[in-house]
Design an enzyme around this catalytic site. Structure first.
Site, PDB file in Angstrom:
ATOM      1  N   TYR A   1      -1.421 -51.952   3.453  1.00 24.99           N
ATOM      2  CA  TYR A   1      -1.048 -53.350   3.273  1.00 24.99           C
ATOM      3  C   TYR A   1      -0.249 -53.818   4.479  1.00 24.99           C
ATOM      4  O   TYR A   1       0.238 -53.021   5.275  1.00 24.99           O
ATOM      5  CB  TYR A   1      -0.259 -53.561   1.975  1.00 24.99           C
ATOM      6  CG  TYR A   1       1.163 -53.066   2.025  1.00 24.99           C
ATOM      7  CD1 TYR A   1       2.200 -53.924   2.399  1.00 24.99           C
ATOM      8  CD2 TYR A   1       1.491 -51.761   1.702  1.00 24.99           C
ATOM      9  CE1 TYR A   1       3.512 -53.474   2.454  1.00 24.99           C
ATOM     10  CE2 TYR A   1       2.785 -51.304   1.747  1.00 24.99           C
ATOM     11  CZ  TYR A   1       3.802 -52.165   2.116  1.00 24.99           C
ATOM     12  OH  TYR A   1       5.097 -51.718   2.174  1.00 24.99           O
ATOM     13  N   CYS A   2      -0.149 -55.125   4.612  1.00 27.47           N
ATOM     14  CA  CYS A   2       0.635 -55.740   5.689  1.00 27.47           C
ATOM     15  C   CYS A   2       1.277 -57.007   5.130  1.00 27.47           C
ATOM     16  O   CYS A   2       1.611 -57.058   3.951  1.00 27.47           O
ATOM     17  CB  CYS A   2      -0.241 -56.025   6.908  1.00 27.47           C
ATOM     18  SG  CYS A   2      -1.616 -57.157   6.584  1.00 27.47           S
ATOM     19  N   HIS A   3       1.428 -58.038   5.950  1.00 25.84           N
ATOM     20  CA  HIS A   3       2.033 -59.282   5.480  1.00 25.84           C
ATOM     21  C   HIS A   3       1.036 -60.124   4.693  1.00 25.84           C
ATOM     22  O   HIS A   3       1.336 -60.598   3.605  1.00 25.84           O
ATOM     23  CB  HIS A   3       2.600 -60.082   6.663  1.00 25.84           C
ATOM     24  CG  HIS A   3       3.198 -61.389   6.254  1.00 25.84           C
ATOM     25  ND1 HIS A   3       4.400 -61.470   5.604  1.00 25.84           N
ATOM     26  CD2 HIS A   3       2.735 -62.651   6.382  1.00 25.84           C
ATOM     27  CE1 HIS A   3       4.656 -62.739   5.347  1.00 25.84           C
ATOM     28  NE2 HIS A   3       3.668 -63.480   5.809  1.00 25.84           N
TER      29      HIS A   3
END
Length: 77
Positions: free
Chosen positions: A49-51
């Protein structure tokens, strides 16, 4: 059965500010050269995941190109 791994692929500063419980931080630009990743079993269940999900999708593609078979982009924070 291999273990499940949660990877935050954002930068270190973003990770330090806030991250999901149990996540480790490997920025997307470091995935290819990560000795930690290179030592993982290719069947390890990996969630990235990221932003907002874009870097996580890049990370998923990198890992799959490297032979990982169980990678999921779970989107953003």
């Amino acid at each position: 059965m291999s273990k499940k791994l949660l990877i935050d692929v954002r930068g270190a500063g973003e990770y330090e500010t806030k991250h999901k419980e149990g996540a480790i931080n490997i920025p997307v630009q470091d995935l290819d050269n990560s000795s930690f990743v290179q030592e993982l079993n290719k069947d390890t269940q990996i969630q990235v995941y990221c932003h907002s999900g874009g870097r996580a999708e890049m990370a998923k593609m990198i890992l799959e190109f490297r032979g990982f078979t169980n990678v999921e982009n779970i989107g953003g924070m």
